[in-house]
Scaffold this active site. Structure first.
Site, PDB file in Angstrom:
ATOM      1  N   CYS A   1      25.839   1.099   1.535  1.00  0.00           N
ATOM      2  CA  CYS A   1      24.647   1.882   1.900  1.00  0.00           C
ATOM      3  C   CYS A   1      24.087   1.496   3.274  1.00  0.00           C
ATOM      4  O   CYS A   1      23.341   2.266   3.877  1.00  0.00           O
ATOM      5  CB  CYS A   1      23.568   1.747   0.833  1.00  0.00           C
ATOM      6  SG  CYS A   1      24.126   2.318  -0.773  1.00  0.00           S
TER       7      CYS A   1
ATOM      8  N   HIS B   1      16.980   3.855   4.221  1.00  0.00           N
ATOM      9  CA  HIS B   1      17.983   4.299   3.239  1.00  0.00           C
ATOM     10  C   HIS B   1      17.256   4.860   2.017  1.00  0.00           C
ATOM     11  O   HIS B   1      16.263   4.299   1.567  1.00  0.00           O
ATOM     12  CB  HIS B   1      18.851   3.104   2.845  1.00  0.00           C
ATOM     13  CG  HIS B   1      19.747   3.380   1.693  1.00  0.00           C
ATOM     14  ND1 HIS B   1      20.534   4.510   1.615  1.00  0.00           N
ATOM     15  CD2 HIS B   1      19.971   2.683   0.548  1.00  0.00           C
ATOM     16  CE1 HIS B   1      21.210   4.485   0.485  1.00  0.00           C
ATOM     17  NE2 HIS B   1      20.875   3.402  -0.187  1.00  0.00           N
TER      18      HIS B   1
ATOM     19  N   ASN C   1      20.665   9.170  -3.959  1.00  0.00           N
ATOM     20  CA  ASN C   1      21.185   8.119  -3.080  1.00  0.00           C
ATOM     21  C   ASN C   1      22.580   8.538  -2.599  1.00  0.00           C
ATOM     22  O   ASN C   1      23.514   8.585  -3.392  1.00  0.00           O
ATOM     23  CB  ASN C   1      21.237   6.803  -3.869  1.00  0.00           C
ATOM     24  CG  ASN C   1      21.741   5.632  -3.039  1.00  0.00           C
ATOM     25  OD1 ASN C   1      22.307   5.815  -1.962  1.00  0.00           O
ATOM     26  ND2 ASN C   1      21.560   4.435  -3.555  1.00  0.00           N
TER      27      ASN C   1
HETATM   28  O1  UT7 Z   1      21.780   2.024  -2.536  1.00  0.00           O
HETATM   29  C1  UT7 Z   1      21.983   0.691  -2.867  1.00  0.00           C
HETATM   30  C2  UT7 Z   1      20.801   0.133  -3.385  1.00  0.00           C
HETATM   31  N1  UT7 Z   1      20.535   0.527  -4.750  1.00  0.00           N
HETATM   32  C3  UT7 Z   1      19.294   0.526  -5.139  1.00  0.00           C
HETATM   33  O2  UT7 Z   1      18.434   0.327  -4.324  1.00  0.00           O
HETATM   34  C4  UT7 Z   1      18.954   0.687  -6.602  1.00  0.00           C
HETATM   35  C5  UT7 Z   1      17.928  -0.343  -6.947  1.00  0.00           C
HETATM   36  N2  UT7 Z   1      17.455  -0.292  -8.311  1.00  0.00           N
HETATM   37  C6  UT7 Z   1      16.691   0.717  -8.784  1.00  0.00           C
HETATM   38  O3  UT7 Z   1      16.418   1.675  -8.084  1.00  0.00           O
HETATM   39  C7  UT7 Z   1      16.105   0.579 -10.162  1.00  0.00           C
HETATM   40  O4  UT7 Z   1      16.292  -0.731 -10.631  1.00  0.00           O
HETATM   41  C8  UT7 Z   1      16.710   1.578 -11.189  1.00  0.00           C
HETATM   42  C9  UT7 Z   1      16.247   2.980 -10.852  1.00  0.00           C
HETATM   43  C10 UT7 Z   1      18.231   1.503 -11.156  1.00  0.00           C
HETATM   44  C11 UT7 Z   1      16.224   1.253 -12.588  1.00  0.00           C
HETATM   45  O5  UT7 Z   1      14.803   1.238 -12.642  1.00  0.00           O
HETATM   46  P1  UT7 Z   1      14.037   0.047 -13.380  1.00  0.00           P
HETATM   47  O6  UT7 Z   1      12.609   0.380 -13.325  1.00  0.00           O
HETATM   48  O7  UT7 Z   1      14.504  -1.236 -12.724  1.00  0.00           O
HETATM   49  O8  UT7 Z   1      14.544   0.206 -14.854  1.00  0.00           O
HETATM   50  P2  UT7 Z   1      15.330  -0.851 -15.766  1.00  0.00           P
HETATM   51  O9  UT7 Z   1      16.711  -1.047 -15.276  1.00  0.00           O
HETATM   52  O10 UT7 Z   1      14.468  -2.035 -15.921  1.00  0.00           O
HETATM   53  O11 UT7 Z   1      15.410  -0.054 -17.131  1.00  0.00           O
HETATM   54  C12 UT7 Z   1      14.234   0.273 -17.882  1.00  0.00           C
HETATM   55  C13 UT7 Z   1      14.650   1.009 -19.150  1.00  0.00           C
HETATM   56  C14 UT7 Z   1      15.779   0.332 -19.925  1.00  0.00           C
HETATM   57  O12 UT7 Z   1      15.506   0.471 -21.292  1.00  0.00           O
HETATM   58  P3  UT7 Z   1      14.923  -0.776 -22.121  1.00  0.00           P
HETATM   59  O13 UT7 Z   1      15.923  -1.857 -21.973  1.00  0.00           O
HETATM   60  O14 UT7 Z   1      13.604  -1.090 -21.485  1.00  0.00           O
HETATM   61  O15 UT7 Z   1      14.819  -0.223 -23.502  1.00  0.00           O
HETATM   62  C15 UT7 Z   1      16.988   1.163 -19.574  1.00  0.00           C
HETATM   63  O16 UT7 Z   1      17.968   1.155 -20.585  1.00  0.00           O
HETATM   64  O17 UT7 Z   1      15.128   2.320 -18.816  1.00  0.00           O
HETATM   65  C16 UT7 Z   1      16.390   2.557 -19.456  1.00  0.00           C
HETATM   66  N3  UT7 Z   1      17.194   3.434 -18.621  1.00  0.00           N
HETATM   67  C17 UT7 Z   1      17.133   4.784 -18.670  1.00  0.00           C
HETATM   68  N4  UT7 Z   1      16.411   5.608 -19.433  1.00  0.00           N
HETATM   69  C18 UT7 Z   1      16.556   6.928 -19.231  1.00  0.00           C
HETATM   70  C19 UT7 Z   1      18.083   3.089 -17.652  1.00  0.00           C
HETATM   71  N5  UT7 Z   1      18.606   4.186 -17.078  1.00  0.00           N
HETATM   72  C20 UT7 Z   1      18.026   5.254 -17.703  1.00  0.00           C
HETATM   73  C21 UT7 Z   1      18.151   6.643 -17.548  1.00  0.00           C
HETATM   74  N6  UT7 Z   1      17.404   7.442 -18.320  1.00  0.00           N
HETATM   75  N7  UT7 Z   1      18.968   7.185 -16.628  1.00  0.00           N
END
Ligand code: UT7
Length: 324
Positions: free
Chosen positions: A116, A251, A281
């Site tokens: 990225c 980005h 992204n």
């Molecule tokens: O380009 C390279 C750089 N990449 C990035 O910058 C990505 C960086 N990371 C992020 O943007 C975020 O961490 C994410 C968008 C990937 C995730 O957001 P988050 O607020 O960190 O969520 P999380 O991973 O802590 O997940 C929260 C909950 C989980 O459920 P539990 O364990 O709390 O029950 C996940 O299983 O959300 C659940 N979850 C989803 N729910 C609905 C994860 N993906 C999804 C989904 N739909 N697509």
């Protein structure tokens, strides 16, 4: 000898026609919702390439759009640099395929892989060639078909990415009172973070392409917590501050990351160019896509001070400050 600057003389983009909304992903059986994706990322839709739309096809269209804005023809270009992690083939490079598709027979072309952060790395690299007389005009392209790297069974990653391409034309010009050009760039990497964002295959390991894997929360934490160092370094090196910026074009991975970074750096929210809602992204393509969007709607004007910044797998990260 007069100081040579790499001046932006054209900018363009190309997005596949097929738009996939969050609701459409949920309808396809992915256990997710529009509400979750919008709230956690700001993404509402992404463009997905069709079977014939390879990375070089998207990159060629973006490059042509940038040449059109510059009023240049392909023969005017002597460096084609393509930032991508989704090349058409392991080799030859996507850049040489774009070079051929545009009908460029001279100069040289190569790919750059910094995930990225690839476009920022490519701008910094092209700037080194142009400012030292190694090339006269460069097409700097970010082009990706990340949809082909996704595990569509993994809801934690497949909802985040999209396809597209953007490009700028940089021209070596003697520095003058306008102060236009790439003023400074700052690149970093730290390979110890490899396992937080990677593809689980490759020609030298599995012999397959592999699928994208990410520890989202870890990447998020690093993106907000650590990468502002390169922006602060770019401010220091150029003697500028957040108040001097006209536009901040980071980005486009996650709206929350972008806004938290801008707040931390004291960059006013109205200076932030956001396209993650429409594009998702698109990795190395996200910054030139956002630049092209802000050019098209009249926001970025000649003379504006524009900071680009990105973080990607590796980790790799960087920033560049451009007087447009
Ligand atoms: O380009 C390279 C750089 N990449 C990035 O910058 C990505 C960086 N990371 C992020 O943007 C975020 O961490 C994410 C968008 C990937 C995730 O957001 P988050 O607020 O960190 O969520 P999380 O991973 O802590 O997940 C929260 C909950 C989980 O459920 P539990 O364990 O709390 O029950 C996940 O299983 O959300 C659940 N979850 C989803 N729910 C609905 C994860 N993906 C999804 C989904 N739909 N697509």
């Amino acid at each position: 000898m007069a100081l040579l600057r790499s001046v932006v003389v054209g900018c363009g983009a190309y997005l596949p026609e097929n738009v996939v909304t969050n609701a459409a992903l949920a309808e396809r059986g992915i256990e997710t919702s529009d509400e979750w994706i919008v709230q956690r990322t700001g993404i509402r839709q992404r463009h997905i390439a069709g079977p014939d739309e390879t990375t070089s096809v998207l990159g060629t269209r973006a490059a042509q759009a940038a040449l059109d804005e510059a009023g240049l023809s392909p023969a005017d270009i002597d460096l084609v640099l393509c930032a991508t992690s989704t090349p058409d083939h392991t080799f030859p490079s996507t850049a040489t395929q774009i070079q051929a598709a545009l009908g460029i027979e001279g100069g040289f072309a190569f790919d750059l892989q910094a995930v990225c952060a690839g476009f920022v790395y490519a701008v910094a690299t092209a700037d080194r060639f142009l400012s030292t007389g190694g090339a006269k005009r460069a097409l700097v392209i970010g082009a990706e078909t990340f949809s082909r790297l996704l595990d569509w069974e993994d809801r934690t990653t497949c909802v985040l990415f999209g396809d597209g391409a953007g490009a700028i034309v940089l021209e070596a010009r003697e520095n003058d009172a306008s102060d236009r050009g790439v003023l400074t760039s700052c690149l970093r990497s730290d390979g110890r973070h490899r396992a937080k964002l990677y593809v689980d295959g490759g020609p030298g390991s599995t012999g397959t392409t592999g699928k994208l894997r990410m520890e989202g929360r870890e990447v998020f934490r690093f993106a907000v917590g650590s990468v502002t160092d390169v922006i602060e370094e770019a401010f220091r090196a150029s003697g500028t501050t957040a108040d001097d910026l006209t536009w901040f074009v980071p980005h486009q991975a996650n709206r929350r990351i972008i806004e938290a970074s801008a707040d931390k750096l004291g960059i006013a929210r109205e200076k932030v160019v956001l396209t993650v809602d429409r594009h998702g992204n698109t990795s190395a393509a996200s910054i030139p896509l956002a630049l092209a969007a802000a050019r098209r709607d009249g926001r970025i004007q000649q003379g504006d001070l524009v900071m680009i910044e990105a973080i990607g797998g590796g980790f790799t990260w960087g920033a560049a400050l451009i007087r447009w």
